[in-house]
Design a protein around this motif. Structure first.
Motif, mmCIF file in Angstrom:
data_model
loop_
_atom_site.group_PDB
_atom_site.id
_atom_site.type_symbol
_atom_site.label_atom_id
_atom_site.label_comp_id
_atom_site.label_asym_id
_atom_site.label_seq_id
_atom_site.Cartn_x
_atom_site.Cartn_y
_atom_site.Cartn_z
ATOM 1 N N ASN A 83 91.065 10.998 49.965
ATOM 2 C CA ASN A 83 90.611 11.122 48.572
ATOM 3 C C ASN A 83 91.531 11.969 47.700
ATOM 4 O O ASN A 83 91.167 12.311 46.573
ATOM 5 C CB ASN A 83 89.187 11.686 48.479
ATOM 6 N N SER A 84 92.717 12.307 48.206
ATOM 7 C CA SER A 84 93.678 13.032 47.363
ATOM 8 C C SER A 84 94.743 12.094 46.799
ATOM 9 O O SER A 84 95.717 12.552 46.202
ATOM 10 C CB SER A 84 94.352 14.151 48.162
ATOM 11 N N GLU A 85 94.545 10.784 46.972
ATOM 12 C CA GLU A 85 95.527 9.802 46.514
ATOM 13 C C GLU A 85 95.675 9.850 44.988
ATOM 14 O O GLU A 85 94.702 10.089 44.267
ATOM 15 C CB GLU A 85 95.112 8.393 46.940
ATOM 16 N N PRO A 86 96.876 9.601 44.478
ATOM 17 C CA PRO A 86 97.125 9.690 43.029
ATOM 18 C C PRO A 86 96.265 8.760 42.190
ATOM 19 O O PRO A 86 96.039 9.036 41.006
ATOM 20 C CB PRO A 86 98.613 9.332 42.908
ATOM 21 N N ASP A 87 95.786 7.639 42.777
ATOM 22 C CA ASP A 87 94.992 6.694 41.987
ATOM 23 C C ASP A 87 93.495 6.972 42.064
ATOM 24 O O ASP A 87 92.686 6.221 41.509
ATOM 25 C CB ASP A 87 95.276 5.257 42.434
ATOM 26 N N ASN A 88 93.098 8.048 42.738
ATOM 27 C CA ASN A 88 91.683 8.406 42.812
ATOM 28 C C ASN A 88 91.348 9.346 41.662
ATOM 29 O O ASN A 88 91.764 10.503 41.645
ATOM 30 C CB ASN A 88 91.367 9.082 44.146
ATOM 31 N N ASP A 89 90.598 8.850 40.688
ATOM 32 C CA ASP A 89 90.281 9.672 39.520
ATOM 33 C C ASP A 89 88.825 10.125 39.505
ATOM 34 O O ASP A 89 88.296 10.516 38.462
ATOM 35 C CB ASP A 89 90.618 8.935 38.225
ATOM 36 N N SER A 90 88.153 10.083 40.655
ATOM 37 C CA SER A 90 86.784 10.593 40.739
ATOM 38 C C SER A 90 86.713 11.650 41.834
ATOM 39 O O SER A 90 87.549 11.709 42.731
ATOM 40 C CB SER A 90 85.796 9.463 41.034
ATOM 41 N N GLY A 91 85.695 12.488 41.757
ATOM 42 C CA GLY A 91 85.509 13.526 42.763
ATOM 43 C C GLY A 91 86.296 14.790 42.455
ATOM 44 O O GLY A 91 87.191 14.821 41.602
ATOM 45 N N ASN A 92 85.959 15.868 43.179
ATOM 46 C CA ASN A 92 86.600 17.155 42.938
ATOM 47 C C ASN A 92 86.308 18.126 44.074
ATOM 48 O O ASN A 92 85.419 17.897 44.892
ATOM 49 C CB ASN A 92 86.125 17.761 41.615
ATOM 50 N N GLN A 93 87.063 19.193 44.119
ATOM 51 C CA GLN A 93 86.747 20.361 44.941
ATOM 52 C C GLN A 93 86.245 21.468 44.019
ATOM 53 O O GLN A 93 86.633 21.538 42.850
ATOM 54 C CB GLN A 93 87.969 20.844 45.721
ATOM 55 N N ARG A 94 85.383 22.350 44.562
ATOM 56 C CA ARG A 94 84.783 23.410 43.759
ATOM 57 C C ARG A 94 84.980 24.755 44.456
ATOM 58 O O ARG A 94 84.665 24.893 45.641
ATOM 59 C CB ARG A 94 83.302 23.119 43.522
ATOM 60 N N ILE A 95 85.487 25.707 43.699
ATOM 61 C CA ILE A 95 85.829 27.025 44.237
ATOM 62 C C ILE A 95 85.046 28.087 43.482
ATOM 63 O O ILE A 95 84.857 27.993 42.263
ATOM 64 C CB ILE A 95 87.347 27.269 44.117
ATOM 65 N N ASN A 96 84.612 29.113 44.205
ATOM 66 C CA ASN A 96 83.845 30.183 43.572
ATOM 67 C C ASN A 96 84.166 31.515 44.242
ATOM 68 O O ASN A 96 84.603 31.565 45.393
ATOM 69 C CB ASN A 96 82.343 29.893 43.677
ATOM 70 N N ASN A 97 83.967 32.595 43.483
ATOM 71 C CA ASN A 97 84.043 33.970 44.007
ATOM 72 C C ASN A 97 85.355 34.226 44.746
ATOM 73 O O ASN A 97 85.383 34.521 45.941
ATOM 74 C CB ASN A 97 82.848 34.258 44.913
ATOM 75 N N VAL A 98 86.444 34.114 44.012
ATOM 76 C CA VAL A 98 87.779 34.339 44.568
ATOM 77 C C VAL A 98 88.085 35.830 44.521
ATOM 78 O O VAL A 98 87.990 36.464 43.466
ATOM 79 C CB VAL A 98 88.841 33.563 43.774
ATOM 80 N N THR A 99 88.464 36.413 45.658
ATOM 81 C CA THR A 99 88.774 37.844 45.698
ATOM 82 C C THR A 99 90.052 38.098 46.486
ATOM 83 O O THR A 99 90.381 37.367 47.421
ATOM 84 C CB THR A 99 87.642 38.658 46.357
ATOM 85 N N LEU A 100 90.749 39.150 46.094
ATOM 86 C CA LEU A 100 91.849 39.695 46.884
ATOM 87 C C LEU A 100 91.577 41.175 47.072
ATOM 88 O O LEU A 100 91.415 41.917 46.101
ATOM 89 C CB LEU A 100 93.198 39.499 46.199
ATOM 90 N N GLU A 101 91.514 41.602 48.336
ATOM 91 C CA GLU A 101 91.285 43.001 48.666
ATOM 92 C C GLU A 101 92.479 43.550 49.427
ATOM 93 O O GLU A 101 93.232 42.802 50.051
ATOM 94 C CB GLU A 101 90.019 43.154 49.512
ATOM 95 N N GLY A 102 92.650 44.854 49.390
ATOM 96 C CA GLY A 102 93.733 45.488 50.124
ATOM 97 C C GLY A 102 93.570 46.993 50.123
ATOM 98 O O GLY A 102 92.609 47.535 49.563
ATOM 99 N N TYR A 103 94.523 47.675 50.735
ATOM 100 C CA TYR A 103 94.499 49.130 50.843
ATOM 101 C C TYR A 103 95.588 49.730 49.956
ATOM 102 O O TYR A 103 96.699 49.197 49.875
ATOM 103 C CB TYR A 103 94.715 49.566 52.291
#
Length: 500
Positions: free
Chosen positions: A187-207
């Motif tokens: 479903n990542s083909e260039p001619d596929n114009d429907s659907g999606n991935q959804r991302i939430n709560n992105v964090t980067l932690e460190g010291y």
């Protein structure tokens, strides 16, 4: 080595996180996106989304997507959420639409080490089934060195993905660090114009890394003491301490705003807060209202060098979306020569901005050094009377010019010390200051004259330097009170008088 670890959503159970190395301190949340405040139907081709909802201790964190379209979507999850309390009704996610592309995260790590990236992810039935992961240490060339796995499956239910970059060469203390997440597989083909991935709560932690130069705080504005409904006149010069809050160890520091109005606002943030312990309920910010103008900060550096200026800032929906930064050695002629950033974007969540003047001889030991912060971009138009920018915890750190040559640690206190509270007598609040030559666990307590415990002001590890704590006795009776500092096996006690 770096590995992707999926934490399955509650409906499917969960797996254990990769064990972190033992640390004396907790990791710091460096960058955070939650996408909650992005308006509906925002076209990201015309509205820059990078800082719209980023909350960051380092300026420069941003996102970019080279797929067909991206926008916000109502797809809540408590996985990796950092809002307290978490409110599901307010939670939104980022939607990466097909035809698929790559989401690039610019994640500066300057001053931090052993960083860990986490986020929650799912896909729709027509969305790309996989993600490929790579990273860059120069901001241009993406590699997979050290990655145990470079591709993982994305399910129809939220998982948490974790990438631990501890020990990866070039990632620590890097202003150019980036991570690229490429939508891949079925479903990542260039001619596929429907659907999606959804991302939430992105964090980067460190010291936090140990600084190469140890500085002392010479100016601090925190705005906590400003009464409600006080409108400062245009052109008024406000010194640190007193009605504003904070302190200065070098005379002549002031703030001035030439816009329409400025006053205090309930805008708390722990970013750059120097009060110990930090109290969110007492924290206030400074509101610079539209129509906008110049915000001037007079920063005398007399007797000091290696100057570092920091402040936290954000805006309201109608507030100016940028700031132009210039500086002056005489308080009159301003320019941006030498600045890494002479303009910065201002988003809806607090970001910590830093301007490093280390080694600038014309800034060192200068009673007239001045910083000018000018509102710019959309929202700064002269006819805009709505919205504002908000600043908090403006600090200036520096080392003494009397520090011996080669002493990179500046003028740290040479011993533990507990100062007399000020003011004294007081009503109803007073400030208690103490010095630490190195980081250590500190207990600061208040007792009445009979020895009865009244309040614990500090009970935690505190970094080296000079610190100030506010004690409020409004609910107590007039009389003599004792305050005791315990650190490194030593104990110090002083008296103070509360008079209603």
């Amino acid at each position: 080595l770096v590995s992707a670890i999926l934490f399955l959503s509650a409906a499917f159970g969960s797996s254990d996180a990769k064990a972190q190395s033992s640390e004396l301190s907790d990791p710091v949340l460096i960058h955070h996106w939650n996408f909650n405040e992005i308006p509906n139907n925002v076209d990201f081709s015309t509205v820059s989304p990078e800082l719209l909802n980023a909350s960051s201790r380092l300026y420069g964190a941003l996102l970019s997507y080279d797929g067909a379209r991206w926008d916000r979507v109502n797809e809540p999850t408590p996985i990796n959420a950092r809002e307290v309390p978490y409110v599901e009704e307010d939670d939104r996610a980022l939607r990466l639409r097909n035809p698929a592309g790559a989401l690039t995260l610019h994640l500066p790590t300057k001053g931090y080490r052993d960083v860990v990236l986490k986020y929650a992810i799912l896909r729709t039935s027509s969305g790309a089934h996989n993600q490929e992961v790579s990273y860059s240490i120069d901001g241009e060339n993406f590699i997979t060195d050290g990655l145990d796995s470079t591709e993982f499956y994305v399910s129809l239910y939220y998982d948490m993905v974790e990438f631990d970059f501890s020990g990866i060469e070039g990632v620590d203390d890097n202003p150019d660090f980036k991570v690229r997440l490429t939508l891949a597989g079925e479903n990542s083909e260039p001619d596929n114009d429907s659907g999606n991935q959804r991302i939430n709560n992105v964090t980067l932690e460190g010291y936090e890394l140990e600084p190469e130069i140890r500085r002392n705080l010479i100016h601090y504005w925190n705005f906590d003491n400003i009464p409600n409904d006080v409108n400062f006149p245009t052109g008024l010069e406000i010194s640190a301490g007193g009605i504003v809050g904070g302190s200065s160890t070098v005379g002549g520091a002031w703030l001035r705003y030439d816009g329409d109005r400025w006053d205090r606002v309930n805008a708390p943030t722990p970013f750059n807060a120097r009060t110990v312990p930090y109290d969110e309920e007492e924290d206030r910010g400074l509101r610079l209202r539209n129509p906008s103008g110049d915000f001037l900060v007079r920063i005398p550096t007399t007797g000091h060098k290696n100057v570092l200026v920091r402040y936290a800032a954000k805006r309201t929906d109608s507030g100016s979306e940028a700031q132009l930064i210039t500086w002056s050695t005489d308080g009159t002629t301003f320019h941006s020569d030498g600045l890494v950033f002479d303009s910065v974007q201002v988003g809806l969540n607090f970001v910590l901005y830093e301007f490093d003047f280390t080694g600038w001889e014309d800034v060192d030991d200068n009673p007239d050094f001045t910083l000018r912060i000018r509102a710019a971009g959309p929202g700064s138009e002269p006819d805009n009377i709505e919205g504002n920018q908000r600043l908090n915890h403006l600090t200036v750190d520096a080392t003494s010019t009397e520090t011996s040559a080669g002493d990179g640690y500046g003028d740290l206190p040479g011993r533990i010390a507990l100062a007399q509270n000020y003011p004294n007598p007081f009503n109803p609040a007073t400030r208690i200051s103490f010095d630490l030559p190195e980081q250590m666990h500190v207990t600061l307590e208040v007792f009445d004259i009979t020895g009865r415990h009244i309040q614990t002001l500090v009970n935690q590890a505190v970094p080296a330097g000079s610190h100030t704590v506010t004690f409020d006795a409004a609910q107590l009776s007039s009389g003599i009170y004792l305050y005791r500092l315990q650190a490194d096996g030593q104990s110090f006690t002083r008296r103070m008088m509360f008079v209603k």
